[in-house]
Design a protein around this motif. Sequence first.
Motif, PDB file in Angstrom:
ATOM      1  N   HIS A   1     -55.247 -43.008  -4.305  1.00 14.10           N
ATOM      2  CA  HIS A   1     -56.305 -42.669  -5.330  1.00 14.10           C
ATOM      3  C   HIS A   1     -55.918 -43.386  -6.735  1.00 14.10           C
ATOM      4  O   HIS A   1     -56.079 -43.212  -7.757  1.00 14.10           O
ATOM      5  CB  HIS A   1     -56.541 -41.329  -5.524  1.00 14.10           C
ATOM      6  N   ARG A   2     -55.111 -44.380  -6.409  1.00  9.78           N
ATOM      7  CA  ARG A   2     -54.835 -45.566  -7.483  1.00  9.78           C
ATOM      8  C   ARG A   2     -55.590 -46.585  -7.498  1.00  9.78           C
ATOM      9  O   ARG A   2     -56.077 -47.250  -6.184  1.00  9.78           O
ATOM     10  CB  ARG A   2     -53.328 -45.957  -7.467  1.00  9.78           C
ATOM     11  N   GLY A   3     -56.193 -47.275  -8.257  1.00  7.96           N
ATOM     12  CA  GLY A   3     -56.777 -48.566  -8.257  1.00  7.96           C
ATOM     13  C   GLY A   3     -58.334 -48.363  -8.645  1.00  7.96           C
ATOM     14  O   GLY A   3     -58.700 -47.402  -9.367  1.00  7.96           O
ATOM     15  N   GLU A   4     -59.118 -49.070  -8.114  1.00 11.94           N
ATOM     16  CA  GLU A   4     -60.676 -48.983  -8.102  1.00 11.94           C
ATOM     17  C   GLU A   4     -61.016 -47.937  -7.246  1.00 11.94           C
ATOM     18  O   GLU A   4     -61.961 -48.383  -6.558  1.00 11.94           O
ATOM     19  CB  GLU A   4     -61.034 -50.419  -7.891  1.00 11.94           C
ATOM     20  N   HIS A   5     -61.007 -46.678  -7.476  1.00 17.71           N
ATOM     21  CA  HIS A   5     -61.780 -45.703  -6.950  1.00 17.71           C
ATOM     22  C   HIS A   5     -62.051 -44.613  -8.232  1.00 17.71           C
ATOM     23  O   HIS A   5     -61.655 -44.677  -9.542  1.00 17.71           O
ATOM     24  CB  HIS A   5     -60.565 -44.731  -6.257  1.00 17.71           C
ATOM     25  N   THR A   6     -63.223 -44.159  -7.916  1.00 20.54           N
ATOM     26  CA  THR A   6     -63.952 -43.356  -8.596  1.00 20.54           C
ATOM     27  C   THR A   6     -63.719 -42.031  -8.233  1.00 20.54           C
ATOM     28  O   THR A   6     -63.682 -41.616  -6.994  1.00 20.54           O
ATOM     29  CB  THR A   6     -65.383 -43.654  -8.841  1.00 20.54           C
TER      30      THR A   6
ATOM     31  N   GLU B   1     -66.501 -41.282  -5.481  1.00 17.70           N
ATOM     32  CA  GLU B   1     -65.997 -41.753  -4.259  1.00 17.70           C
ATOM     33  C   GLU B   1     -64.891 -40.718  -3.813  1.00 17.70           C
ATOM     34  O   GLU B   1     -65.050 -40.423  -2.222  1.00 17.70           O
ATOM     35  CB  GLU B   1     -65.333 -43.226  -4.320  1.00 17.70           C
TER      36      GLU B   1
END
Length: 89
Positions: free
Chosen positions: A68-73, A76
Amino acid sequence: YAWVDEMRDAGVGLSLVAPEGYRSPGVTAIRVPDGMAAPDVVQGMAERGWVLGGGYGQWKPETVRIGHRGEHTVAELDALLAELTQVVQ
């Protein structure tokens, strides 16, 4: 973490691997219920279009990892957890 608590309260034997104070901000490791194979959960999610990490070494049969690091919303993650609920029940 709240989803794991909700699932456990609903009778699904999930648990977090890392105790509070030792959890990663980038990944959550979850122990699947006794009698369930974590690689089957990873495969079940892949069949639904989602990627979960499996556990490593001796923990491979019993843990899955959610990044759950980075380009996750949040949306999502909510969608992933809705699918994961179906796979682990």
